[in-house]
Design a protein around this motif. Sequence first.
Motif, mmCIF file in Angstrom:
data_model
loop_
_atom_site.group_PDB
_atom_site.id
_atom_site.type_symbol
_atom_site.label_atom_id
_atom_site.label_comp_id
_atom_site.label_asym_id
_atom_site.label_seq_id
_atom_site.Cartn_x
_atom_site.Cartn_y
_atom_site.Cartn_z
ATOM 1 N N CYS A 85 23.284 40.950 -23.947
ATOM 2 C CA CYS A 85 22.032 40.600 -23.916
ATOM 3 C C CYS A 85 20.699 41.602 -24.496
ATOM 4 C CB CYS A 85 21.583 40.336 -22.422
ATOM 5 S SG CYS A 85 22.144 38.934 -21.915
ATOM 6 N N GLN B 60 20.851 32.807 -22.964
ATOM 7 C CA GLN B 60 19.716 32.164 -23.338
ATOM 8 C C GLN B 60 18.744 32.497 -22.720
ATOM 9 O OE1 GLN B 60 20.672 27.866 -24.390
ATOM 10 N NE2 GLN B 60 22.587 28.403 -25.251
ATOM 11 N N LYS C 33 16.520 35.218 -23.475
ATOM 12 C CA LYS C 33 15.625 35.289 -24.688
ATOM 13 C C LYS C 33 14.187 34.566 -23.920
ATOM 14 C CE LYS C 33 19.125 34.852 -28.074
ATOM 15 N NZ LYS C 33 19.803 34.113 -28.957
#
Length: 269
Positions: free
Chosen positions: A50, A25, A28
């Motif tokens: 990732c 997360q 991002k």
Amino acid sequence: MKYVDGKTIWITGASSGIGRELALQLNKKGCKLILSARNEKALQKVRNECGSTNTIAILPLDLEDFGSTQQKVSEALSFFGTIDILINNAGISQRSLIIDTDFEVYRKLVDVNYLGTVALSKAMLPHFVASKKGHFVVVSSLMGKFGALPRSGYCGSKHALHGFFDVLRMEHEKDNVSVTMICPGFVQTDIAKNALTKDGTPQGTDDVENNNGLPVAVFAKKMINAIEKQKFEAYMGGKEVMGVYVKRFFPKLLHRMVIKSQTDKIKRS
């Protein structure tokens, strides 16, 4: 632009569970990441997931190796030149009654969950002080706020984290150093499966409560939100979160509630 966007963040325990999901997360959000755990191969897998190898560094780390922490901090700083946030996520749990548990199990829980985290954070602190900014994020547990059987050593190690980092926050507020204590309840990870039993071997099975807990992606999103708000403490989970408040105002009631909810389960195990 939110607080964490573009920050350089070091995550321990990044090879699986909460640490892995945080990496996915935060990647991002344009963060530069340093991923640490003992299993380098698993860290490489997370970095590949990732999909951004230029902004993600791998740094194998064993929290029980206290003597290497200063060197590890130097290595971590060499990747991107600075670190804005250290997320102390690595840790282990426990499932065994006090009377049955080998003392060495308690030693390992304290060494990993408490002393290893303290050693790494203390080695990181001078950089934060010199930079006049920095943020320690510590994954504790609701068990750091109240106890539950059969997790005596786990509870003790998590309670200790709160005492240490509350004082660190007080001493270094003047240096713009923040501390956020994250207190998960039940989350869908392998923490129960990897929990130490009375002789130090892993439990090897999941707990029903964890299987029914927060999905790890949901938890990680809530955790990042708490970091962005620079909260002192954040409690996350289901109805088990109420234990924090029951303990504060009605400690004897919580005592009875926990015994009632756990005793039959322990007898069956």
